[in-house]
Design a protein around this motif. Structure first.
Motif, PDB file in Angstrom:
ATOM      1  N   THR A 281       0.443  -0.760  -0.274  1.00  0.00           N
ATOM      2  CA  THR A 281       0.147   0.094   0.368  1.00  0.00           C
ATOM      3  C   THR A 281       1.172   1.185   0.177  1.00  0.00           C
ATOM      4  O   THR A 281       1.432   1.555   0.271  1.00  0.00           O
ATOM      5  CB  THR A 281      -1.116   0.176   1.368  1.00  0.00           C
ATOM      6  N   SER A 282       0.124   2.429  -0.530  1.00  0.00           N
ATOM      7  CA  SER A 282       1.079   3.991  -0.480  1.00  0.00           C
ATOM      8  C   SER A 282       0.701   4.325   0.371  1.00  0.00           C
ATOM      9  O   SER A 282      -0.162   4.078   1.515  1.00  0.00           O
ATOM     10  CB  SER A 282       0.689   4.311  -1.995  1.00  0.00           C
ATOM     11  N   VAL A 283       1.344   5.707   0.287  1.00  0.00           N
ATOM     12  CA  VAL A 283       1.323   5.963   2.121  1.00  0.00           C
ATOM     13  C   VAL A 283       0.257   7.136   2.171  1.00  0.00           C
ATOM     14  O   VAL A 283      -0.696   6.907   3.136  1.00  0.00           O
ATOM     15  CB  VAL A 283       2.373   7.610   2.093  1.00  0.00           C
ATOM     16  N   GLN A 284      -1.087   7.113   0.569  1.00  0.00           N
ATOM     17  CA  GLN A 284      -2.080   8.162   0.912  1.00  0.00           C
ATOM     18  C   GLN A 284      -3.062   6.716   1.460  1.00  0.00           C
ATOM     19  O   GLN A 284      -4.228   7.234   2.070  1.00  0.00           O
ATOM     20  CB  GLN A 284      -2.704   8.085  -1.065  1.00  0.00           C
TER      21      GLN A 284
ATOM     22  N   GLU B  30     -10.920   6.515  -2.146  1.00  0.00           N
ATOM     23  CA  GLU B  30     -10.356   6.811  -3.336  1.00  0.00           C
ATOM     24  C   GLU B  30     -10.078   8.144  -3.858  1.00  0.00           C
ATOM     25  O   GLU B  30      -8.850   7.980  -4.629  1.00  0.00           O
ATOM     26  CB  GLU B  30     -11.832   6.191  -4.333  1.00  0.00           C
ATOM     27  N   GLN B  31     -10.703   9.290  -2.972  1.00  0.00           N
ATOM     28  CA  GLN B  31      -9.956  10.325  -3.585  1.00  0.00           C
ATOM     29  C   GLN B  31      -8.683  11.197  -3.140  1.00  0.00           C
ATOM     30  O   GLN B  31      -7.746  11.311  -3.365  1.00  0.00           O
ATOM     31  CB  GLN B  31     -10.981  11.496  -3.195  1.00  0.00           C
ATOM     32  N   ALA B  32      -8.567  10.366  -1.866  1.00  0.00           N
ATOM     33  CA  ALA B  32      -7.624  10.478  -0.844  1.00  0.00           C
ATOM     34  C   ALA B  32      -6.062   9.589  -1.948  1.00  0.00           C
ATOM     35  O   ALA B  32      -4.898  10.050  -1.702  1.00  0.00           O
ATOM     36  CB  ALA B  32      -7.521  10.274   0.428  1.00  0.00           C
ATOM     37  N   ARG B  33      -6.785   8.309  -2.117  1.00  0.00           N
ATOM     38  CA  ARG B  33      -5.467   7.946  -2.952  1.00  0.00           C
ATOM     39  C   ARG B  33      -4.874   8.582  -4.379  1.00  0.00           C
ATOM     40  O   ARG B  33      -3.806   8.711  -4.870  1.00  0.00           O
ATOM     41  CB  ARG B  33      -6.115   6.362  -3.355  1.00  0.00           C
ATOM     42  N   VAL B  34      -5.577   9.139  -5.115  1.00  0.00           N
ATOM     43  CA  VAL B  34      -5.721   9.944  -6.227  1.00  0.00           C
ATOM     44  C   VAL B  34      -5.053  11.240  -5.521  1.00  0.00           C
ATOM     45  O   VAL B  34      -4.154  11.563  -6.507  1.00  0.00           O
ATOM     46  CB  VAL B  34      -7.434  10.360  -7.207  1.00  0.00           C
ATOM     47  N   ALA B  35      -5.897  12.268  -4.802  1.00  0.00           N
ATOM     48  CA  ALA B  35      -5.041  13.268  -4.775  1.00  0.00           C
ATOM     49  C   ALA B  35      -3.344  12.436  -3.963  1.00  0.00           C
ATOM     50  O   ALA B  35      -1.976  13.494  -4.605  1.00  0.00           O
ATOM     51  CB  ALA B  35      -5.318  13.902  -3.475  1.00  0.00           C
ATOM     52  N   GLY B  36      -3.201  11.703  -2.915  1.00  0.00           N
ATOM     53  CA  GLY B  36      -2.036  11.391  -2.668  1.00  0.00           C
ATOM     54  C   GLY B  36      -0.711  11.230  -4.081  1.00  0.00           C
ATOM     55  O   GLY B  36       0.657  11.120  -4.109  1.00  0.00           O
ATOM     56  N   ARG B  37      -1.925  10.372  -5.067  1.00  0.00           N
ATOM     57  CA  ARG B  37      -0.637  10.328  -5.977  1.00  0.00           C
ATOM     58  C   ARG B  37      -0.312  11.421  -7.129  1.00  0.00           C
ATOM     59  O   ARG B  37       0.495  11.438  -7.366  1.00  0.00           O
ATOM     60  CB  ARG B  37      -1.783   8.971  -7.141  1.00  0.00           C
ATOM     61  N   ARG B  38      -1.297  12.171  -7.100  1.00  0.00           N
ATOM     62  CA  ARG B  38      -0.853  13.172  -7.805  1.00  0.00           C
ATOM     63  C   ARG B  38       0.036  14.342  -7.166  1.00  0.00           C
ATOM     64  O   ARG B  38       1.223  14.646  -7.639  1.00  0.00           O
ATOM     65  CB  ARG B  38      -2.405  14.083  -8.072  1.00  0.00           C
ATOM     66  N   ALA B  39       0.025  14.781  -5.677  1.00  0.00           N
ATOM     67  CA  ALA B  39       0.936  14.956  -4.789  1.00  0.00           C
ATOM     68  C   ALA B  39       2.804  14.222  -5.128  1.00  0.00           C
ATOM     69  O   ALA B  39       3.417  15.394  -5.392  1.00  0.00           O
ATOM     70  CB  ALA B  39       0.804  15.595  -3.730  1.00  0.00           C
ATOM     71  N   GLY B  40       2.100  13.255  -5.344  1.00  0.00           N
ATOM     72  CA  GLY B  40       3.385  12.033  -5.048  1.00  0.00           C
ATOM     73  C   GLY B  40       4.433  12.472  -6.732  1.00  0.00           C
ATOM     74  O   GLY B  40       5.237  12.676  -6.250  1.00  0.00           O
ATOM     75  N   GLU B  41       3.339  13.020  -7.340  1.00  0.00           N
ATOM     76  CA  GLU B  41       4.392  12.999  -8.402  1.00  0.00           C
ATOM     77  C   GLU B  41       4.635  14.332  -9.283  1.00  0.00           C
ATOM     78  O   GLU B  41       5.725  14.489  -9.652  1.00  0.00           O
ATOM     79  CB  GLU B  41       3.127  12.758 -10.342  1.00  0.00           C
ATOM     80  N   ARG B  42       3.627  14.986  -8.536  1.00  0.00           N
ATOM     81  CA  ARG B  42       4.364  15.957  -8.444  1.00  0.00           C
ATOM     82  C   ARG B  42       5.630  17.158  -7.721  1.00  0.00           C
ATOM     83  O   ARG B  42       6.589  16.894  -8.503  1.00  0.00           O
ATOM     84  CB  ARG B  42       3.617  17.725  -8.472  1.00  0.00           C
ATOM     85  N   GLU B  43       5.467  16.259  -6.492  1.00  0.00           N
ATOM     86  CA  GLU B  43       7.070  15.666  -5.445  1.00  0.00           C
ATOM     87  C   GLU B  43       7.868  15.678  -6.244  1.00  0.00           C
ATOM     88  O   GLU B  43       9.777  16.066  -6.998  1.00  0.00           O
ATOM     89  CB  GLU B  43       6.334  15.367  -4.469  1.00  0.00           C
ATOM     90  N   ILE B  44       7.742  14.288  -7.038  1.00  0.00           N
ATOM     91  CA  ILE B  44       8.713  13.235  -7.940  1.00  0.00           C
ATOM     92  C   ILE B  44       9.412  14.143  -9.006  1.00  0.00           C
ATOM     93  O   ILE B  44      10.354  14.308  -9.427  1.00  0.00           O
ATOM     94  CB  ILE B  44       8.379  12.298  -8.959  1.00  0.00           C
ATOM     95  N   GLU B  45       8.522  15.236 -10.093  1.00  0.00           N
ATOM     96  CA  GLU B  45       9.069  16.450 -11.023  1.00  0.00           C
ATOM     97  C   GLU B  45      10.204  16.979  -9.974  1.00  0.00           C
ATOM     98  O   GLU B  45      10.759  17.278 -10.422  1.00  0.00           O
ATOM     99  CB  GLU B  45       8.000  16.889 -11.948  1.00  0.00           C
ATOM    100  N   VAL B  46       9.729  17.628  -8.960  1.00  0.00           N
ATOM    101  CA  VAL B  46      10.267  19.222  -8.718  1.00  0.00           C
ATOM    102  C   VAL B  46      11.989  18.437  -7.831  1.00  0.00           C
ATOM    103  O   VAL B  46      12.538  19.396  -8.701  1.00  0.00           O
ATOM    104  CB  VAL B  46       9.643  19.351  -7.610  1.00  0.00           C
TER     105      VAL B  46
END
Length: 594
Positions: free
Chosen positions: A42-45, A130-146
């Protein structure tokens, strides 16, 4: 009693229903969690969603516990009211049946409501997760890009630094090679210099030996050492130079002593003899002759209005006495006195004398006097030979036409002083134009002595400086009476020519002012001595009596004081006849009788 039991049963049933609903909801949630895919990380979200659901369950259990506590409190209250309800037990038995049916209905409704609540909670939990999972995934992707962009920048920066370090190392290597090459050259030059120093040392040693041999040979031939020969030569030259200098100084002193006084006397006498000047004629009173004594009455006017108007307009005192066919005009300002004289002369010739006519004639006379002053100044400049003078200085010089000093006309005195100074400068082979200009302007300050306070020498220097005269001329003007120490030959010759013009026989007469100044100076000389208490000048300055303090001056000191005062008066003052100095020392003895 039956009513109380019934109420307790109702409460217990309600609590059991609530607990059952809570346990059912909790069991379903646990089952849902267990139905998840095992073995998947499981992921952090998702963990956050699980923790949120767990917190929601704990909040629900806390609410159930709170309801249980409230029910317990209600039971206690029912027990408290059981005694009061015993009287109503009979009536409650009839209602027990209806209560049971109602309780069953409530229980059924509670079961249905609990089911629907659990269903909605389950759906809401799934949606939130489900919303928390999606938001966590998006935040993780942005952090990875930064983080990726930051890493790329750091890598680029590291590459640039590495390039600069490589370039610097290359430059340092080149510099090290150049330094090494320079060190090699310096080492070679040092070796060369060492060899040259050795050669020069050997050569200097050889030269020193040769010089020493030559000096010993010269000493052997001359019979003297080098130091002794040097001392003897210096002594001979010094003795000869001193003797020649002494002879030259003696000849110069003798020539100056023999010729200086004669030459100075010759220059002064020649300058005075070549200047022809008039004797003293002016005074502070002007006399106007009248055609007849009847004119005096017309000048005075009815009840003295004409004479009062004349004195008020002109500022001149009009003196009418028994002198036949003459009146006197008196005023300290010579220009004003001349304007008054000319005004009165015109009034007498015209014959019309009244206040209005006096004012008209006064303005005409004033204009005429100003024109005469201007013409007199221009004539004086032509006579002396000065052409480039400021117009304001020419105007001030014209006012000196009616100014006198000890009876000597100041403008004529300036002309005479300028001629004497020019002759002296020519005899001394100096610049006659500059010295003549200095002497001619030395008394220019007397034109303003009635308007500006201070010495006429300093006033004249300020005026000359204001209107562009040179520093030598200004210094000669301010130093001609020693207010400033003379520093130039122009100043000294200005003093000498001024003294020659004013001191020649018939140039001036002694005035009351000089007489009073001499008496004041005599008293000042005596009063400046130590122990003097009072000083009195008596018999028109021919005797001076000095009162001393008997405690400070004894008899011998009084004799010394009289001789000192007499010697100082002889050295500082010029006076006719002789002056007797008397020192009075009074001794007093005082005793008190008790």
């Amino acid at each position: 009693m039956n009513a109380i039991q019934t109420a307790l049963v109702v409460v217990v049933v309600v609590l059991v229903v609530l607990l059952a609903v809570g346990f059912v909801w909790f069991a379903r949630f646990v089952k849902q969690l267990k139905n998840g895919t095992p073995g998947r990380a499981t992921s952090v979200q998702e963990d956050s969603a699980y923790l949120a659901a767990k917190d929601h369950q704990e909040q629900s259990l806390a609410a159930l516990r709170g309801a249980h506590d409230d029910a317990t409190l209600a039971v206690e209250q029912q027990r408290a009211s059981a005694i009061a309800a015993r009287t109503e037990a009979v009536a409650a038995k009839a209602e027990a049946t209806s209560a049971r049916s109602e309780a069953q209905r409530v229980i059924g409704a509670a079961h249905a409501e609990a089911e629907s609540i659990l269903e909605r909670a389950h759906l809401q939990a799934q949606t939130d997760a489900e919303q928390a999972r999606v938001a966590g995934r998006r935040a993780g992707e942005r952090e990875i890009e930064v983080l990726s962009a930051t890493v790329r920048e750091q890598i680029a920066d590291t590459e640039r630094r590495q390039k600069r370090l490589d370039e610097r190392e290359r430059l340092q290597a080149d510099e090290s090679e150049r330094v090494a090459e320079r060190d090699r050259r310096i080492s070679a030059a040092e070796i060369d210099l060492t060899e040259r120093d050795s050669a020069l040392g050997e050569r200097e040693s050889a030269i020193a030996h040769a010089e020493e041999a030559r000096r010993r040979e010269l000493e052997r031939v001359a019979g003297l050492t080098a130091d002794a020969a040097r001392v003897e030569l210096v002594e001979a030259i010094e003795t000869q130079a001193k003797r020649e200098a002494a002879l030259l100084v003696r000849d110069i002193e003798n020539d100056a002593r023999n010729t200086a006084e004669d030459r100075a006397r010759h220059i002064v006498v020649d300058a005075i003899q070549r200047v022809a000047s008039e004797q003293t004629a002016e005074s502070v009173v002007s006399v106007l002759h009248l055609p007849s004594d009847e004119m005096k009455g017309r000048i005075i006017g009815r009840e003295g209005r004409n004479i009062r108007a004349f004195e008020s307009v002109t500022g001149v005192n009009l003196i009418i006495d028994d002198t036949p066919e003459a009146v006197l005009l008196s005023c300290f300002d010579p220009v004003r006195r001349e304007v008054g004289r000319l005004t009165l002369d015109k009034l007498v010739l015209d014959g019309r004398i009244h206040p209005h006519r006096i004012e008209e004639v006064y303005e005409q006379a004033k204009t005429e006097v100003e024109r005469l002053c201007q013409r007199a100044a221009e004539d004086a400049l032509v006579e002396v030979g000065i052409t480039d003078l400021h117009p304001e200085l020419i105007t001030l010089l014209g006012r000196l036409r009616y100014r006198t000093s000890y009876g000597q006309n100041v403008l004529k005195h300036l002309v005479e002083t300028g001629h004497i100074a020019g002759i002296m400068a020519s005899e001394l082979k100096l610049n006659p134009a500059l010295i003549k200009r200095s002497a001619f302007l030395h008394d220019i300050g007397k034109a303003l002595t009635h308007e500006v306070e201070g010495s006429h020498a300093l006033i004249g220097a300020d005026i000359a400086r204001k209107y562009g005269e040179s520093d030598d001329v200004v210094h000669a003007i301010e130093a001609h009476h020693n207010e400033v120490l003379p520093q130039t030959i122009e100043a000294v010759l200005t003093q000498a020519s001024d003294a020659c013009s004013g001191g020649r026989p018939g140039a001036r007469r002694e005035s009351l002012e000089a007489y009073v100044k001499r008496l004041e100076r005599i008293e000042e000389i005596a009063a400046s001595k130590v122990g003097v208490e009072k000083v009195f000048a008596m018999q028109a300055g021919r005797e001076i009596r000095v009162m001393v303090k008997p405690d400070d001056v004894d008899d011998i000191g009084a004799s010394v004081l009289a001789r000192d005062v007499a010697k100082q008066i002889e050295s500082e003052l010029t006076y006719p006849g002789q002056i007797r100095v008397t020192v009075v020392r009074e001794s007093r003895v005082t005793e008190i009788a008790r």
